[in-house]
Design an enzyme around this catalytic site. Structure first.
Site, PDB file in Angstrom:
ATOM      1  N   LYS A  62     -68.808   2.243  25.349  1.00  0.00           N
ATOM      2  CA  LYS A  62     -70.109   2.560  25.943  1.00  0.00           C
ATOM      3  C   LYS A  62     -71.108   2.929  24.852  1.00  0.00           C
ATOM      4  O   LYS A  62     -70.738   3.582  23.856  1.00  0.00           O
ATOM      5  CB  LYS A  62     -69.927   3.725  26.924  1.00  0.00           C
ATOM      6  CG  LYS A  62     -71.154   4.083  27.744  1.00  0.00           C
ATOM      7  CD  LYS A  62     -70.811   5.203  28.719  1.00  0.00           C
ATOM      8  CE  LYS A  62     -71.964   5.585  29.622  1.00  0.00           C
ATOM      9  NZ  LYS A  62     -71.607   6.648  30.582  1.00  0.00           N
ATOM     10  N   SER A 102     -72.643   5.617  35.384  1.00  0.00           N
ATOM     11  CA  SER A 102     -73.472   5.046  34.343  1.00  0.00           C
ATOM     12  C   SER A 102     -72.733   4.098  33.411  1.00  0.00           C
ATOM     13  O   SER A 102     -73.366   3.316  32.713  1.00  0.00           O
ATOM     14  CB  SER A 102     -74.107   6.168  33.521  1.00  0.00           C
ATOM     15  OG  SER A 102     -73.118   6.929  32.852  1.00  0.00           O
ATOM     16  N   SER A 144     -69.256   8.966  36.105  1.00  0.00           N
ATOM     17  CA  SER A 144     -69.715   7.723  35.487  1.00  0.00           C
ATOM     18  C   SER A 144     -68.643   6.755  35.027  1.00  0.00           C
ATOM     19  O   SER A 144     -68.968   5.618  34.691  1.00  0.00           O
ATOM     20  CB  SER A 144     -70.618   8.036  34.299  1.00  0.00           C
ATOM     21  OG  SER A 144     -71.912   8.283  34.764  1.00  0.00           O
TER      22      SER A 144
HETATM   23  N1  GLN Z   1     -74.503   9.755  38.407  1.00  0.00           N
HETATM   24  C1  GLN Z   1     -74.451  11.006  37.692  1.00  0.00           C
HETATM   25  C2  GLN Z   1     -75.781  11.271  37.030  1.00  0.00           C
HETATM   26  O1  GLN Z   1     -76.640  10.452  37.145  1.00  0.00           O
HETATM   27  C3  GLN Z   1     -73.310  11.005  36.733  1.00  0.00           C
HETATM   28  C4  GLN Z   1     -73.587  10.445  35.410  1.00  0.00           C
HETATM   29  C5  GLN Z   1     -72.442  10.530  34.471  1.00  0.00           C
HETATM   30  O2  GLN Z   1     -71.304  10.842  34.860  1.00  0.00           O
HETATM   31  N2  GLN Z   1     -72.736  10.319  33.201  1.00  0.00           N
HETATM   32  O3  GLN Z   1     -75.970  12.268  36.398  1.00  0.00           O
END
Ligand code: GLN
Length: 466
Positions: free
Chosen positions: A62, A137, A161
């Site tokens: 990532k 994400s 994410s």
């Molecule tokens: N969807 C969550 C957010 O937008 C989690 C993001 C993540 O785990 N990096 O913060």
């Protein structure tokens, strides 16, 4: 003659990347890659006397995890062209084990999002259905695994994410215990929640990846000094006597009926494997989203203060050439709308007069959420099983209201707030779209989580993907 195992594997990964990633209809899952560099590394692995347990396996990382040579931009304009002078421990460990990094993957900007629609480089298409989001994400990592570019990828978890995109794309995703895996070289989002996680095509691939990256790192004081078991050895372990909790709050009446049916089928399968299923309650579950969306932006507003046009990446000077204008111009042109929203929200909840009402309160409720888990595990439950998300992957633009998007994290953000480990595994399809089921265990009991995941994967067989 040196063998060409690594070179062949890396060549195949790039061929697959050419076929599925690029072009107007491509998945858009890769941000940065360098074929010559990767092939050079593959040749070096092939020439090693011991190629390591990964023996040239191509991996994807990532874009918020630092790599040497390839950029690390967090899919943000503010870090355009930024190349880290050091490498994340997780990447170094995979490379030492013989992995070759073939791609930095697309993600929501600074890992803020649940659909990968908040990337400065455009969304990632879901390999199963390109009209749908990949989830976020870590959407690029999930798509790269699901599309067969790599078998193993790194993502990051702050509130789901890794598990959410894994569920949406039909692959396995692991969020380890807070403190299990080094964050040295992971760009900080919300430091009390962030963890690096792995995605794999199978539970075995994810188990191998976790085994390699987990464990104490002298460069990250938040990593625990604890032994890392061989998670792969959990394959084939029996479920006899295992107590699986089914938390009522994760099966609301409003749950997508197909998701509910597939989760129930998975529980039946687990029972047939010898597990006992018990109804339990985690009463503070519905507070996870509001609590998460106070704590995560608060910590983000502080962590992202470092992107100021002086120290990293992009620099946009104002007309008057002053420092304040430099900050304003760099940050207002460098950050996208969702990141800006989080910084504003976070700054607000931390400000004098609001700190007690929002941030402190959220921390108190967070402790209740963690207590829910402790209580259930103390009552003898070994592992919890839930849907990973309330619905399968949605269409692009379907959740343009930020709050609708945030609600998507309802089943995943809890484990991050409590710090416990969790794994999402494919449990079937709804209308052709992958559905994930999630096992959650006690702190540092990744082994127990893998035991259950291996058994479910084995028992479901092909049904996990249809
Ligand atoms: N969807 C969550 C957010 O937008 C989690 C993001 C993540 O785990 N990096 O913060």
């Amino acid at each position: 003659m040196t063998p060409s195992v690594a070179v062949d594997a890396v060549t195949a990964a790039f061929r697959r990347m050419d076929d599925v990633h690029a072009g107007a209809d491509g998945l858009n899952c890769v941000l940065w890659s360098d074929r010559d560099l990767a092939l050079g590394e593959a040749r070096a692995v092939d020439a090693r006397p011991d190629p390591g347990p990964l023996a040239g396996m191509p991996v994807a990382v990532k874009d918020n995890i630092a790599t040497l040579d390839l950029p690390t931009t967090c899919a943000s304009r503010i870090l355009e062209g930024y190349v880290s002078p050091y490498e994340a421990t997780v990447v170094a460990r995979l490379r030492a084990a013989g992995a070759v990094v073939v791609a930095k993957t697309n993600c929501d900007e600074f890992a803020m999002g649940s659909s990968n629609e908040h990337s400065a480089y455009g969304p990632v298409r879901n390999p199963v259905d390109p009209t749908r989001v990949s989830g976020g994400s870590s959407g690029g990592s999930a798509a790269a695994v699901a599309a067969g570019i790599v078998r193993l990828a790194l993502g990051s978890e702050t509130g789901g994410s890794v598990r959410l995109p894994a569920a949406y794309c039909g692959v396995v995703g692991v969020k380890p215990t807070y403190g299990r895996v080094s964050r040295y070289g992971l760009v900080a989002f919300a430091s009390s929640l962030d963890q690096v996680g792995v995605m794999g095509r199978t539970v075995a691939d994810a188990a191998l990846g976790m085994e390699l990256i987990a464990g104490h790192d002298p460069r990250d004081a938040t990593t625990a000094v604890r032994d890392v078991p061989r998670y792969r050895d959990r394959a084939g372990a029996s479920l006899d006597g295992l107590i699986i909790g089914r938390p009522a709050e994760y099966f609301p009446a409003s749950l997508d009926p197909q998701v509910a049916a597939l989760t129930t089928r998975a529980l039946d399968v687990l029972r047939a494997q010898g597990a006992e299923v018990r109804d339990v309650s985690l009463p503070h579950t519905d507070l996870a989203v509001p609590v998460y969306y106070i704590i995560a932006p608060a910590e983000a507003s502080s962590n992202l203060a470092r992107f100021d046009g002086v120290r990293y990446g992009r620099r946009v000077t104002g007309r008057d050439g002053g420092l304040r204008a430099l900050y304003e111009c760099t940050r207002s042109t460098g950050f996208g709308p969702e990141v800006t929203r989080r910084i504003l929200l976070g700054t607000y909840v931390l400000s004098a007069g609001y700190y007690d009402a929002y941030y402190k309160k959220a921390q108190e409720v967070r402790a209740r959420i963690a207590d829910d888990f402790h209580r259930v595990f103390a009552s003898g439950v070994d592992v919890l099983f839930t849907p990973t998300s309330p619905t399968p992957a949605f269409e692009f633009g379907a959740k343009s209201d930020p709050y609708a998007m945030y609600l998507n994290d309802i089943f995943t953000a809890t484990a991050n707030l409590a710090g416990v480990p969790a794994i999402s595994v494919p449990i079937g399809r709804s209308g052709g779209l992958p559905v994930g089921g999630q096992f959650i265990t006690r702190h540092f009991d990744e082994a127990g989580m893998f035991t259950a995941a291996f058994a479910l994967e084995r028992a479901l067989g092909e049904d996990a993907h249809r």
